[in-house]
Design an enzyme around this catalytic site. Structure first.
Site, PDB file in Angstrom:
ATOM      1  N   GLU A 143       0.850  -1.191   0.000  1.00  0.00           N
ATOM      2  CA  GLU A 143       0.000   0.000   0.000  1.00  0.00           C
ATOM      3  C   GLU A 143       0.884   1.239   0.000  1.00  0.00           C
ATOM      4  O   GLU A 143       2.057   1.169   0.353  1.00  0.00           O
ATOM      5  CB  GLU A 143      -0.941  -0.016   1.201  1.00  0.00           C
TER       6      GLU A 143
ATOM      7  N   LYS B  24      -3.258  -1.346  13.792  1.00  0.00           N
ATOM      8  CA  LYS B  24      -2.532  -0.198  14.329  1.00  0.00           C
ATOM      9  C   LYS B  24      -2.864  -0.030  15.815  1.00  0.00           C
ATOM     10  O   LYS B  24      -3.984  -0.295  16.254  1.00  0.00           O
ATOM     11  CB  LYS B  24      -2.888   1.069  13.550  1.00  0.00           C
TER      12      LYS B  24
END
Length: 304
Positions: free
Chosen positions: A28, A161
């Site tokens: 990404e 995350k």
């Protein structure tokens, strides 16, 4: 010619590898446009390409450049992603970005969608987005989770995350039918730290195990993806309590700063870097490199 050729450009090396069935790992690019400081992001991207090449695998970064979805973005194209007007592009934004001629970094959800379209089986990232802390009030749930549920792609990451609610994220993944495994660990990683405090549903010991699970999911016609949770290398890991404290402080600062929606994650990551005096940046680079090497090995096993 497939319809996706109207909007997706494969770099020559990527096109050759796809045609020949050689292993590829997609990266990404939101980490370049919105995740790391500009020069560090570009230097890290070069290191990730080299790490994958060391494993005998081609790494290709996805991005949207002037309204074209690019797989295998060049260094010059990656450099454009560091400009201030670059947009952050999730899966839902791909059509808009193409139609409006935009340039932007692709998130995990967009990259997973692109991988599904061109039939690349492995994606790597630092950490996926998840159910955000306080989502019971804000309904802030990353599109990464829906993409993982919709596309038969393996994603290698260091968990979600650290700004996410890990138990709720794992519950969402279970409900959505996403297979979650820990690579040589029984604990779900905490991005910068080794242990989130949650267990992984299953454990695998080799890249081949991951490739086999994905192959069986595809054979069964299951649409959900495979999440391979790979803990950050121990030497680079931060203390879990330190991460929790830093996240709580950054969260308290977000609302007064007006950081919401797509701007929230970049704000929090930047504040974590400042609060940890740069330690989170070093950890982020280390886990990105570790994930890329594991993803390359899974891709090798998936095409071997």
């Amino acid at each position: 010619m497939p319809e996706w050729h109207q909007v997706i450009d494969l770099a020559p090396g990527v096109a050759d590898a796809v045609a020949a069935g050689r292993p590829i790992v997609l990266l990404e690019s939101a980490v370049i446009s919105h995740g790391l400081p500009a020069q560090l992001a570009l230097d890290t991207a070069a290191e990730l390409f080299a790490d994958a090449a060391d494993e005998g695998v081609l790494a290709a970064t996805t991005a949207v450049i002037d309204g074209r979805i690019v797989v295998g973005a060049s260094p010059q194209q990656l450099g454009r992603l560091t400009s201030a007007d670059t947009v952050k592009i999730a899966e839902r934004d791909l059509a808009t970005a193409v139609a409006l001629g935009q340039t932007g970094g692709t998130t995990v959800s967009a990259t997973v969608a692109i991988a599904g379209i061109i039939d690349v089986r492995v994606v790597t990232t630092g950490g996926i987005g998840g159910v955000h802390l306080g989502a019971e009030r804000t309904w802030d749930v990353s599109a990464d989770l829906a993409a993982l549920a919709a596309h038969r792609v393996a994603v290698v990451c260091a968990g979600a995350k650290a700004i996410c609610d890990i138990p709720k994220t794992l519950e969402f993944l279970e409900t959505a039918g996403v297979t979650v495994v820990g690579f040589r660990t029984d604990r779900f990683p905490f991005f910068y730290a080794l242990d989130s405090g949650c267990a992984v549903p299953r454990r695998i010991e080799s890249p081949h195990d991951g490739a086999q699970i994905l192959a069986v999911k595809r054979a069964l016609g299951q649409t959900g993806g495979l999440l391979i949770a790979n803990p950050i290398p121990a030497h680079a890991a931060l203390d879990r309590a330190q991460v929790v404290e830093a996240v709580e402080r950054a969260q308290r600062e977000a609302a007064p700063a007006g950081a919401t929606g797509a701007d929230l994650t970049p704000f929090l990551l930047a504040r974590l870097s400042a609060i940890t005096e740069g330690a989170s940046l070093g950890a982020n680079v280390a886990l990105l490199r570790s994930n890329t090497r594991l993803a390359a090995r899974v891709a090798q096993a998936a095409t071997g």
